[in-house]
Design a protein around this motif. Sequence first.
Motif, short mmCIF file in Angstrom:
data_model
loop_
_atom_site.label_atom_id
_atom_site.label_comp_id
_atom_site.label_asym_id
_atom_site.label_seq_id
_atom_site.Cartn_x
_atom_site.Cartn_y
_atom_site.Cartn_z
N ILE A 57 0.83 -1.21 0.00
CA ILE A 57 0.00 0.00 0.00
C ILE A 57 0.86 1.26 0.00
N SER A 58 1.86 1.29 0.88
CA SER A 58 2.72 2.49 0.93
C SER A 58 3.47 2.66 -0.38
N SER A 59 3.89 1.56 -0.98
CA SER A 59 4.63 1.64 -2.25
C SER A 59 3.76 2.17 -3.38
N VAL A 60 2.52 1.73 -3.42
CA VAL A 60 1.60 2.23 -4.45
C VAL A 60 1.47 3.75 -4.33
N PHE A 61 1.29 4.24 -3.12
CA PHE A 61 1.15 5.68 -2.93
C PHE A 61 2.41 6.43 -3.35
N LEU A 62 3.56 6.01 -2.84
CA LEU A 62 4.78 6.78 -3.10
C LEU A 62 5.23 6.66 -4.55
N LEU A 63 5.20 5.46 -5.11
CA LEU A 63 5.68 5.31 -6.48
C LEU A 63 4.73 5.95 -7.49
N SER A 64 3.44 6.01 -7.18
CA SER A 64 2.50 6.75 -8.03
C SER A 64 2.82 8.24 -8.04
N SER A 65 3.31 8.73 -6.90
CA SER A 65 3.63 10.15 -6.81
C SER A 65 4.78 10.54 -7.73
N SER A 66 5.59 9.57 -8.12
CA SER A 66 6.66 9.86 -9.07
C SER A 66 6.05 10.23 -10.43
N GLY A 67 4.96 9.57 -10.78
CA GLY A 67 4.26 9.91 -12.03
C GLY A 67 3.59 11.27 -11.96
N ILE A 69 4.40 13.84 -10.08
CA ILE A 69 5.37 14.94 -10.08
C ILE A 69 5.96 15.10 -11.48
N HIS A 70 6.05 14.01 -12.22
CA HIS A 70 6.51 14.10 -13.62
C HIS A 70 5.52 14.94 -14.43
N PHE A 71 4.22 14.71 -14.24
CA PHE A 71 3.22 15.50 -14.96
C PHE A 71 3.25 16.97 -14.52
N TRP A 87 -1.36 18.67 -10.55
CA TRP A 87 -0.43 17.55 -10.38
C TRP A 87 0.39 17.69 -9.10
N LEU A 88 0.68 18.92 -8.70
CA LEU A 88 1.39 19.12 -7.44
C LEU A 88 0.49 18.71 -6.28
N ALA A 89 -0.79 19.08 -6.34
CA ALA A 89 -1.74 18.69 -5.29
C ALA A 89 -1.87 17.17 -5.22
N ALA A 90 -1.93 16.52 -6.37
CA ALA A 90 -2.02 15.05 -6.39
C ALA A 90 -0.77 14.44 -5.75
N THR A 91 0.38 15.02 -6.02
CA THR A 91 1.63 14.51 -5.44
C THR A 91 1.64 14.70 -3.94
N VAL A 92 1.19 15.85 -3.48
CA VAL A 92 1.11 16.10 -2.03
C VAL A 92 0.18 15.07 -1.38
N LEU A 93 -0.98 14.85 -1.97
CA LEU A 93 -1.93 13.89 -1.40
C LEU A 93 -1.35 12.47 -1.35
N LEU A 94 -0.67 12.06 -2.41
CA LEU A 94 -0.04 10.74 -2.41
C LEU A 94 1.08 10.66 -1.37
N LYS A 163 11.86 21.75 -11.42
CA LYS A 163 12.77 20.72 -11.92
C LYS A 163 13.71 20.24 -10.81
N ILE A 164 14.25 21.17 -10.06
CA ILE A 164 15.14 20.79 -8.96
C ILE A 164 14.37 19.96 -7.93
N PHE A 165 13.14 20.38 -7.63
CA PHE A 165 12.35 19.58 -6.69
C PHE A 165 12.08 18.18 -7.25
N SER A 166 11.83 18.08 -8.54
CA SER A 166 11.58 16.78 -9.16
C SER A 166 12.76 15.84 -8.98
N TYR A 167 13.99 16.38 -9.09
CA TYR A 167 15.17 15.56 -8.83
C TYR A 167 15.07 14.96 -7.43
N TYR A 168 14.73 15.81 -6.48
CA TYR A 168 14.64 15.37 -5.08
C TYR A 168 13.58 14.28 -4.92
N TRP A 169 12.40 14.53 -5.46
CA TRP A 169 11.29 13.59 -5.25
C TRP A 169 11.57 12.24 -5.92
N HIS A 170 12.15 12.27 -7.11
CA HIS A 170 12.51 11.02 -7.77
C HIS A 170 13.60 10.28 -6.98
#
Length: 189
Positions: A57-67, A69-71, A87-94, A163-170
């Motif tokens: 469950i935790s993996s589904v949430f976090l790994l989905s957030s990679s998608g 943040i990409h969007f 997409w930022l709001a979706a990433t925060v929620l995930l 972009k810099i934040f995306s590096y961090y999140w990935h």
Amino acid sequence: MTTYNQDLQGDKKLGFVLYLVGELVMFATLFATFFIFVQDAINPTPTEVFEARTVIISSVFLLSSSGTIHFAEKAAEIQNRKGIAIWLAATVLLGLAFMGVEIHEFRTYYHEGFTLTQNIFLSSFYILVGLHAAHVLFGIGWMLLLAIQLNRIPSSIYGDKQKIFSYYWHFVDVIWIFIIVFVYAPYLI
């Protein structure tokens, strides 16, 4: 003037990549510590502690957030502020959902008597996974700051920040993949 700004942004990106290299060294040290201490784990062993359901469950949430943040990053490239916000709001929620599952996992382990000081295996587990969770929490805060800045700074500057934040999140997501593969999976399979 343009060359100066491009050089400055390049320096910021390089500096941030070097920061991530330092973080990688820190996580590598924690993984090594875990591997050393998990070998002699007794009372409890990892198979007595870990639950596949929580990890999935935790993996589904976090790994989905990679998608997501990409969007958000792609929306920033075309200066689509509404797309960025969505997409930022979706990433925060995930990210928050991931944190909720992690807190539940740690709380469950605590109530089952699997505490930080019970044995060295649990200590190294809590420090490694807890530090990762702290990185996720920091990232959530960073995203909230990005959301505040979205309509307050020029799109070109915002895009570089995104972009810099995306590096961090990935990076945080990749560390989680390593945690799944090397910490949880050997004891759940």
